[in-house]
Design an enzyme around this catalytic site. Structure first.
Site, short mmCIF file in Angstrom:
data_model
loop_
_atom_site.label_atom_id
_atom_site.label_comp_id
_atom_site.label_asym_id
_atom_site.label_seq_id
_atom_site.Cartn_x
_atom_site.Cartn_y
_atom_site.Cartn_z
N HIS A 136 0.31 -1.43 -0.31
CA HIS A 136 0.26 0.37 -0.25
C HIS A 136 0.66 1.27 0.25
O HIS A 136 2.51 1.34 -0.26
CB HIS A 136 -0.94 -0.06 1.13
CG HIS A 136 -2.11 -0.58 1.02
ND1 HIS A 136 -1.78 -2.34 1.52
CD2 HIS A 136 -3.66 -0.85 0.94
CE1 HIS A 136 -3.09 -2.36 1.03
NE2 HIS A 136 -3.85 -1.96 0.61
N LYS A 140 -0.39 4.86 4.63
CA LYS A 140 -1.22 4.08 5.02
C LYS A 140 -0.81 3.52 6.54
O LYS A 140 0.57 3.19 6.80
CB LYS A 140 -1.63 2.67 4.35
CG LYS A 140 -2.75 1.46 4.91
CD LYS A 140 -2.43 0.71 4.02
CE LYS A 140 -3.86 -0.11 4.72
NZ LYS A 140 -5.11 0.06 5.07
#
Length: 241
Positions: A136, A140
């Protein structure tokens, strides 16, 4: 539909735009505490009386989600919050006695199909080692992702494995019943989830790549469009249709 948004981060900003494009209405934003941020819709707090709405879409965090589920309203709930998964599901099942509720750690239908494929594959590849890798963007916070946990749960239904998140803690070979979990954070990666089956002289990889956050926002809207016509109950992708 008239939609209330729980939280107004990047995901619910996309939900709002796409919902308006589809002819729906945003009636407000639910927050857990005051903010100095200028928001484009009326702001409500969990203990407030909410305006008229057909559904609440929640891409927030447990700080908002759990009190929201436990509050007195009977508005259908689409919950896509990750973190404190078991507590959220337990609360939703209680709420479902008098309102339709839906939960998924990932609102992409493609990820739902990925889960189905994995559950089919695991019994066929019982002699293969399994590794899970998720990637990600660098903003995040949580790791591993809720989606990876969802994939791990699907695997565990078919084969009992021991999750290993840090192989630097012990100097020993991998056990066959280990499942390695790797977390990658960097750049602007929207989201990638890979299941690696490693056998003798061959590997099989099943990968889902999200190319835009819109797949999650559109997924939540499509779920909401179905949920508002359902009887009271707890729904997932497995029993919504």
């Amino acid at each position: 539909m008239k939609i209330l948004l729980a939280g107004f981060g990047a995901m619910n900003e996309r939900v709002a735009k796409l919902a308006l494009d589809k002819g729906h209405e945003i009636t407000g934003i639910i927050l857990s505490r005051t903010t100095e941020r200028q928001l484009p819709y009326p702001v409500y707090y969990v203990d407030d009386e909410f305006p008229e709405a057909d559904v609440i879409i929640d891409f927030s965090n447990p700080e908002i989600t759990l009190p929201l589920i436990q509050s007195k309203h009977n508005i259908p709930l689409v919950i896509a919050t990750t973190g404190e998964k078991e507590a959220i599901i337990d609360a939703l099942k209680i709420k479902a006695q008098h309102t339709p509720t839906f939960f998924s750690a990932n609102m992409s239908y493609g990820v739902h199909i990925l889960t189905e494929l994995i559950q089919y594959a695991v019994p066929l590849l019982k002699d293969y080692d399994i590794e899970l890798i998720e990637r990600h963007h660098n903003k995040k916070v949580d790791g591993p992702s809720g989606t990876l946990v969802k994939l791990l749960d699907a695997i565990q239904e078919k084969r009992s494995l021991n999750p290993v998140t840090d192989r630097t803690l012990e100097d020993k070979a991998r056990a066959h019943d280990d499942v390695g979990i790797s977390v990658v954070r960097g750049g602007t990666i929207t989201g990638e989830h890979e299941v690696l089956f490693a056998g003798i002289d061959e590997t099989i990889q099943i990968i889902h790549r999200a190319q835009s956050k819109d797949i999650f926002a559109n997924g939540a809207i499509e779920v909401a469009e179905q949920l508002i016509n359902k009887h009271n109950g707890y729904y997932t992708f497995e029993n919504l249709s």
